[in-house]
Write a protein that holds these residues in place. Structure first.
Motif, PDB file in Angstrom:
ATOM      1  N   LYS A  10      58.124 -85.449  -7.764  1.00 31.88           N
ATOM      2  CA  LYS A  10      57.340 -86.251  -8.547  1.00 31.88           C
ATOM      3  C   LYS A  10      57.536 -86.102  -9.596  1.00 31.88           C
ATOM      4  O   LYS A  10      56.651 -86.241 -10.772  1.00 31.88           O
ATOM      5  N   LYS A  11      57.886 -85.109 -10.177  1.00 32.31           N
ATOM      6  CA  LYS A  11      57.527 -85.006 -11.206  1.00 32.31           C
ATOM      7  C   LYS A  11      58.871 -85.426 -12.540  1.00 32.31           C
ATOM      8  O   LYS A  11      58.537 -85.720 -13.386  1.00 32.31           O
ATOM      9  N   ARG A  12      60.027 -86.143 -11.898  1.00 33.45           N
ATOM     10  CA  ARG A  12      60.867 -86.368 -12.444  1.00 33.45           C
ATOM     11  C   ARG A  12      60.099 -88.165 -12.567  1.00 33.45           C
ATOM     12  O   ARG A  12      60.771 -88.884 -13.390  1.00 33.45           O
ATOM     13  N   LEU A  13      59.032 -88.386 -11.663  1.00 35.26           N
ATOM     14  CA  LEU A  13      58.537 -89.741 -12.199  1.00 35.26           C
ATOM     15  C   LEU A  13      58.113 -89.729 -12.790  1.00 35.26           C
ATOM     16  O   LEU A  13      57.563 -90.562 -13.532  1.00 35.26           O
ATOM     17  N   THR A  14      57.029 -88.754 -12.959  1.00 34.94           N
ATOM     18  CA  THR A  14      55.756 -88.536 -13.711  1.00 34.94           C
ATOM     19  C   THR A  14      56.050 -88.658 -15.267  1.00 34.94           C
ATOM     20  O   THR A  14      56.067 -88.997 -16.535  1.00 34.94           O
ATOM     21  N   LEU A  15      57.733 -88.640 -15.816  1.00 33.65           N
ATOM     22  CA  LEU A  15      58.467 -88.098 -16.657  1.00 33.65           C
ATOM     23  C   LEU A  15      59.357 -89.890 -16.661  1.00 33.65           C
ATOM     24  O   LEU A  15      59.263 -90.158 -17.741  1.00 33.65           O
ATOM     25  N   THR A  16      59.528 -89.996 -16.681  1.00 38.16           N
ATOM     26  CA  THR A  16      60.541 -91.114 -15.664  1.00 38.16           C
ATOM     27  C   THR A  16      59.265 -92.745 -17.090  1.00 38.16           C
ATOM     28  O   THR A  16      59.936 -93.063 -17.188  1.00 38.16           O
ATOM     29  N   LYS A  17      57.992 -92.009 -16.173  1.00 39.76           N
ATOM     30  CA  LYS A  17      57.309 -93.971 -16.219  1.00 39.76           C
ATOM     31  C   LYS A  17      56.205 -93.019 -17.602  1.00 39.76           C
ATOM     32  O   LYS A  17      56.513 -94.339 -18.612  1.00 39.76           O
ATOM     33  N   LYS A  18      56.596 -92.136 -18.029  1.00 41.43           N
ATOM     34  CA  LYS A  18      56.025 -92.734 -19.803  1.00 41.43           C
ATOM     35  C   LYS A  18      56.933 -92.856 -20.264  1.00 41.43           C
ATOM     36  O   LYS A  18      56.510 -92.912 -21.288  1.00 41.43           O
ATOM     37  N   THR A  19      57.984 -92.147 -19.757  1.00 40.73           N
ATOM     38  CA  THR A  19      59.581 -93.058 -21.182  1.00 40.73           C
ATOM     39  C   THR A  19      59.631 -94.324 -21.001  1.00 40.73           C
ATOM     40  O   THR A  19      59.871 -95.724 -22.221  1.00 40.73           O
ATOM     41  N   TYR A  20      59.319 -94.956 -19.486  1.00 32.12           N
ATOM     42  CA  TYR A  20      59.117 -96.262 -19.098  1.00 32.12           C
ATOM     43  C   TYR A  20      58.575 -97.510 -20.471  1.00 32.12           C
ATOM     44  O   TYR A  20      58.246 -98.146 -21.207  1.00 32.12           O
ATOM     45  N   GLU A  21      56.663 -96.385 -20.384  1.00 29.59           N
ATOM     46  CA  GLU A  21      55.336 -96.509 -21.466  1.00 29.59           C
ATOM     47  C   GLU A  21      55.622 -97.291 -22.849  1.00 29.59           C
ATOM     48  O   GLU A  21      55.713 -98.072 -23.617  1.00 29.59           O
ATOM     49  N   ARG A  22      56.661 -95.592 -22.735  1.00 30.71           N
ATOM     50  CA  ARG A  22      56.689 -95.785 -24.343  1.00 30.71           C
ATOM     51  C   ARG A  22      57.815 -96.495 -24.985  1.00 30.71           C
ATOM     52  O   ARG A  22      57.624 -96.948 -26.302  1.00 30.71           O
ATOM     53  N   GLU A  23      58.692 -97.071 -23.966  1.00 33.08           N
ATOM     54  CA  GLU A  23      59.817 -97.758 -24.492  1.00 33.08           C
ATOM     55  C   GLU A  23      59.259 -99.315 -24.426  1.00 33.08           C
ATOM     56  O   GLU A  23      59.745 -99.862 -25.068  1.00 33.08           O
ATOM     57  N   LYS A  24      58.447 -98.978 -23.659  1.00 32.48           N
ATOM     58  CA  LYS A  24      57.945-101.074 -23.490  1.00 32.48           C
ATOM     59  C   LYS A  24      56.664-101.187 -24.346  1.00 32.48           C
ATOM     60  O   LYS A  24      57.773-102.010 -25.312  1.00 32.48           O
ATOM     61  N   GLN A  25      56.346-100.179 -25.105  1.00 29.93           N
ATOM     62  CA  GLN A  25      55.942 -99.991 -26.652  1.00 29.93           C
ATOM     63  C   GLN A  25      56.534-100.343 -27.241  1.00 29.93           C
ATOM     64  O   GLN A  25      56.071-101.444 -28.127  1.00 29.93           O
ATOM     65  N   LEU A  26      57.773-100.177 -27.715  1.00 29.56           N
ATOM     66  CA  LEU A  26      58.637 -99.927 -28.813  1.00 29.56           C
ATOM     67  C   LEU A  26      59.146-101.442 -28.794  1.00 29.56           C
ATOM     68  O   LEU A  26      59.542-101.704 -29.669  1.00 29.56           O
ATOM     69  N   TRP A  27      59.548-101.504 -27.314  1.00 35.11           N
ATOM     70  CA  TRP A  27      60.434-102.930 -27.154  1.00 35.11           C
ATOM     71  C   TRP A  27      58.901-104.631 -27.720  1.00 35.11           C
ATOM     72  O   TRP A  27      60.356-104.877 -28.671  1.00 35.11           O
ATOM     73  N   GLU A  28      58.209-103.391 -27.681  1.00 35.99           N
ATOM     74  CA  GLU A  28      56.946-105.140 -27.742  1.00 35.99           C
ATOM     75  C   GLU A  28      56.913-105.085 -28.950  1.00 35.99           C
ATOM     76  O   GLU A  28      56.318-106.380 -29.614  1.00 35.99           O
ATOM     77  N   GLU A  29      56.468-104.113 -29.762  1.00 30.59           N
ATOM     78  CA  GLU A  29      56.674-103.721 -31.468  1.00 30.59           C
ATOM     79  C   GLU A  29      57.924-104.032 -32.374  1.00 30.59           C
ATOM     80  O   GLU A  29      57.896-104.233 -33.280  1.00 30.59           O
ATOM     81  N   LYS A  30      58.714-104.655 -31.519  1.00 31.63           N
ATOM     82  CA  LYS A  30      60.339-105.213 -32.523  1.00 31.63           C
ATOM     83  C   LYS A  30      60.611-103.531 -33.184  1.00 31.63           C
ATOM     84  O   LYS A  30      61.163-104.123 -33.597  1.00 31.63           O
ATOM     85  N   ILE A  31      61.210-102.307 -32.287  1.00 30.92           N
ATOM     86  CA  ILE A  31      61.348-101.584 -32.969  1.00 30.92           C
ATOM     87  C   ILE A  31      62.392-101.029 -32.592  1.00 30.92           C
ATOM     88  O   ILE A  31      63.167-100.554 -32.935  1.00 30.92           O
ATOM     89  N   SER A  32      62.497-101.227 -31.043  1.00 26.04           N
ATOM     90  CA  SER A  32      63.901-100.834 -29.799  1.00 26.04           C
ATOM     91  C   SER A  32      64.428-101.825 -29.630  1.00 26.04           C
ATOM     92  O   SER A  32      63.412-102.555 -29.225  1.00 26.04           O
ATOM     93  N   ALA A  33      65.346-101.833 -29.539  1.00 32.64           N
ATOM     94  CA  ALA A  33      66.275-103.142 -28.458  1.00 32.64           C
ATOM     95  C   ALA A  33      65.295-102.949 -26.945  1.00 32.64           C
ATOM     96  O   ALA A  33      64.945-102.123 -26.145  1.00 32.64           O
ATOM     97  N   GLN A  34      65.825-104.068 -26.273  1.00 29.66           N
ATOM     98  CA  GLN A  34      65.507-104.509 -25.373  1.00 29.66           C
ATOM     99  C   GLN A  34      66.153-103.751 -24.356  1.00 29.66           C
ATOM    100  O   GLN A  34      65.595-103.151 -23.405  1.00 29.66           O
ATOM    101  N   GLN A  35      67.043-103.026 -24.682  1.00 34.66           N
ATOM    102  CA  GLN A  35      68.171-102.764 -23.261  1.00 34.66           C
ATOM    103  C   GLN A  35      67.503-101.496 -23.220  1.00 34.66           C
ATOM    104  O   GLN A  35      67.714-100.618 -21.918  1.00 34.66           O
ATOM    105  N   GLU A  36      67.078-100.372 -24.343  1.00 39.46           N
ATOM    106  CA  GLU A  36      66.750 -99.603 -24.129  1.00 39.46           C
ATOM    107  C   GLU A  36      64.689 -99.456 -23.651  1.00 39.46           C
ATOM    108  O   GLU A  36      65.239 -98.413 -22.745  1.00 39.46           O
ATOM    109  N   PHE A  37      64.446-100.172 -23.093  1.00 39.60           N
ATOM    110  CA  PHE A  37      63.210-100.967 -22.226  1.00 39.60           C
ATOM    111  C   PHE A  37      63.663-101.012 -21.146  1.00 39.60           C
ATOM    112  O   PHE A  37      63.573-100.398 -20.205  1.00 39.60           O
TER     113      PHE A  37
END
Length: 499
Positions: free
Chosen positions: A243-270
Motif C-alpha cells: 500500500k505504501k509502495r503504491l502511494t509512492l509510485t503514484k506520486k512519482t508517476y504524476e510528477r514524471e507525467k507533468q515533467l514530460w508534458e512540460e517537455k522537461i524530462s524524457a518520455q522514457q522516464e515517464f
C-alpha cells in the motif's frame, strides 16, 4: 419443362385426386350411392374373396387385381401395410390408391390413408390392440373401383345378459375415483448433510481465546475462537508495504507525467514511472487477495494493536455439534476444530424394503411420527438410494422435515407413513377386474352381448382401485368380480392373436 420431368408430378396429382375420392366413398353412410365417371365398383364378400398372400397377410382379389393386407409390428407399433398385385405379380405402390375404414366395438370409426413406402403402401395410424375389428376396404386401379369387407375377431366372447348372474359376473363402470395408497416404514432422524459445515483455521497459530462450545447455538459471523498467527502478521505486513509502495509510485508517476508534458524530462522516464505504478497496483491487489482468501478484510488488521490476531467465525447459523480446540493449543491451517450444523431442517432416513420400492417415489408426501412421544410432521421424499444394502438388504429413502421449532432431534426413531393422499384420477377400474391376456393387463369391456379385452396402461393403485392412463374411457362398462371366468371362456373358444 420436358415430359420426363413433368410425368412424376402428374402421377402424384392423379393419386391424390383418386385417394380423395376413395375417402369420400368410405365416409358415406350406408345406403348412399356413389357415382364415379368411367369406373366400375365391385364389392366382394370376405368369405369368397380372401385368402393368404405371399407375405402371410389377407389377400383380397378382384379378377386379375389383388391387394394383400398385413399388420407389421416387428420393432414398431402395429401398422397396416398393403401390397399390390396384378396376375400374381407385385406392382409398384403408386399404381393404385387404397383407403380403409376400421370400426371396433365401443369406439368411433378410424379412416386409414396410405402413402407409398418402398414396395408397399403404409397406413398413417397405429392399429391399436386388440386386433378385433371390421374393415371396409376401397381400392382404385386403372379407373376401376373395388371394395371389400373383412371382419377379424380377437379376445371377444359372447355372454347374454341372462347368463351374467349365473356366472357371478358383475358389471361395473369406469369412472373417476380417489386413489389412497398407504405404506408404513421405520426410520431415524439424522442431520441434513447439506447444512453441516466443518470449521478450519486456514492459518496456523496458537489459540488465545475460545468462545464456542459443544451444543452452543451460534449465528453466522459469531467469533468461535481467536488465534495468534505469525503468518497472518506477515501477510498484513506485505499488504501494508504494498500500500505504501503504491502511494509512492503514484506520486512519482504524476510528477514524471507533468515533467514530460512540460517537455522537461524524457518520455522514457515517464514510461518507467508508469510501469512501476502499475506493478505496485498489482502487488497491492495480490496482497489483498491473500487476506480475503482467509476471510480477513485487508484494512481490518490495522484497526487493532496486534496484527497477529485472527478471528475464527461461524460460517453458518446453527448448533456446534463437535469441538476440538483448547486455549494454548497450536493449530495447523487444516485442523478441524468445530463442526456446525443448521438444524432448521432435518432428514429422516427411512428403511425401504425391496417389495415396497415400486410404491415409494421422489416427491411423495410422507407423515413422520416419533415412536417415543407425540411428535408428528409432514415431509417429502427427496431421495431414494439406488443400491440395496449388502447386510440389511434394504434401500434408504430420505425425507426432509421442517424443524424451525426444534422438535426433531437427530437420533430419534420414527415411523414414516405415506400420506393417505386423496388422489383424484379421471378414470379408474377395480383391481379385481384386471386380467392378463397376451402379456397385456386387460379388462373385459361390455358391448351389447359381447365382452372384449381392452389392454390398459395403468397408473397408481391403492389395492382396490387402479388408475387407467390409456385403453379405457369414462363411462365404459366392464366385467368386475369373477372376470377370470371370461378368460376361461376365451380359452375354450381357442382365441388366437390372428394378424
Amino acid at each position: 419443362m420436358d415430359k420426363a420431368r413433368l410425368m412424376p408430378i402428374l402421377i402424384v396429382i392423379a393419386v391424390g385426386v383418386i385417394l380423395g375420392g376413395l375417402i369420400l366413398i368410405l365416409d358415406k353412410p350406408a345406403g348412399v350411392g356413389v357415382k364415379m365417371t368411367d369406373t366400375h365398383a365391385h364389392e366382394k364378400s370376405a368369405e369368397d374373396q380372401i385368402s393368404t398372400g405371399p407375405r402371410g397377410g389377407k389377400l383380397f382379389i378382384d379378377h386379375d387385381f389383388s391387394i394383400e393386407l398385413t399388420i407389421f409390428e416387428k420393432g414398431v407399433p402395429p401398422q397396416f401395410r398393403v401390397y399390390l398385385y396384378e396376375k400374381g405379380k407385385l406392382l409398384p405402390p403408386t399404381s393404385a390408391a387404397v383407403a380403409i375404414t376400421l370400426t371396433r366395438l365401443g369406439a368411433p370409426a378410424q379412416l386409414f390413408r396410405f402413402t407409398p413406402e418402398a414396395d408397399y403402401l403404409l397406413g398413417d395410424q397405429i392399429v391399436e390392440e386388440p386386433h378385433s375389428f371390421d374393415l371396409a376396404i376401397a381400392a382404385e386401379h386403372d379407373g376401376k373401383l373395388m371394395r371389400w369387407s373383412h371382419s377379424q375377431i380377437e379376445g371377444r366372447v359372447e355372454i347374454p345378459d341372462e347368463m351374467l348372474k349365473s356366472m357371478g359376473i358383475e358389471l361395473l363402470t369406469a369412472e373417476p375415483a380417489i386413489i389412497k395408497p398407504k405404506l408404513r416404514l421405520p426410520g431415524e432422524v439424522i442431520f441434513n448433510e447439506h447444512n453441516i459445515v466443518r470449521v478450519v483455521p486456514r492459518v496456523p497459530g496458537v489459540v488465545t481465546t475460545v468462545h464456542g462450545h459443544h451444543g452452543q447455538q451460534v449465528k453466522k459471523g459469531d467469533v468461535l475462537a481467536i488465534i495468534e498467527s505469525p503468518m497472518l502478521a506477515d501477510l498484513r505486513s506485505q499488504y501494508s508495504v504494498a500500500k505504501k509502495r503504491l502511494t509512492l509510485t503514484k506520486k512519482t508517476y504524476e510528477r514524471e507525467k507533468q515533467l514530460w508534458e512540460e517537455k522537461i524530462s524524457a518520455q522514457q522516464e515517464f514510461l518507467l514511472a508508469e510501469e512501476l505504478w502499475n506493478e505496485a497496483q498489482i502487488a497491492l491487489e495480490l496482497a489483498a487477495t491473500k487476506l480475503r482468501a482467509l476471510g480477513v478484510q485487508p484494512e481490518s488488521g490495522f484497526m487493532r494493536a496486534n496484527i497477529t490476531q485472527y478471528e475464527i467465525r461461524a460460517p453458518i447459523s446453527g448448533i456446534i455439534i463437535a469441538k476440538a480446540v483448547a486455549r494454548g493449543e497450536v493449530l495447523k491451517e487444516d485442523s478441524e476444530i468445530y463442526t456446525v450444523a443448521d438444524v432448521s431442517t432435518v432428514w429422516t432416513a427411512v428403511t425401504v424394503y425391496p417389495k415396497d420400492l415400486n410404491v415409494i417415489r421422489v416427491g411423495q408426501k410422507v407423515a413422520v411420527k416419533a415412536t417415543a412421544y407425540d411428535v408428528e410432521s409432514e415431509g417429502m421424499v427427496t431421495y431414494i438410494s439406488t443400491l440395496i444394502g449388502g447386510q440389511t438388504r434394504t434401500a434408504t429413502a430420505r425425507v426432509e422435515l421442517d424443524n424451525a421449532e426444534g422438535k426433531w432431534r437427530p437420533g430419534m426413531f420414527v415411523n414414516a407413513e405415506l400420506v393417505a393422499e386423496e388422489i383424484a384420477v379421471p378414470v379408474a377400474v377395480s383391481v379385481h377386474a384386471i386380467q392378463t391376456f397376451h402379456d397385456w393387463s386387460v379388462v373385459f369391456g361390455r358391448y351389447d352381448q359381447y365382452f372384449e379385452v381392452r389392454p390398459l396402461k395403468l397408473g397408481r393403485s391403492d389395492g382396490e382401485m387402479v388408475e387407467v392412463l390409456e385403453g379405457f374411457v369414462h363411462g365404459e362398462q366392464y366385467a368386475g368380480g369373477n372376470s377370470f371366468a371370461l378368460k376361461a371362456e376365451l380359452g375354450k373358444a381357442s382365441a388366437t392373436h390372428d394378424h
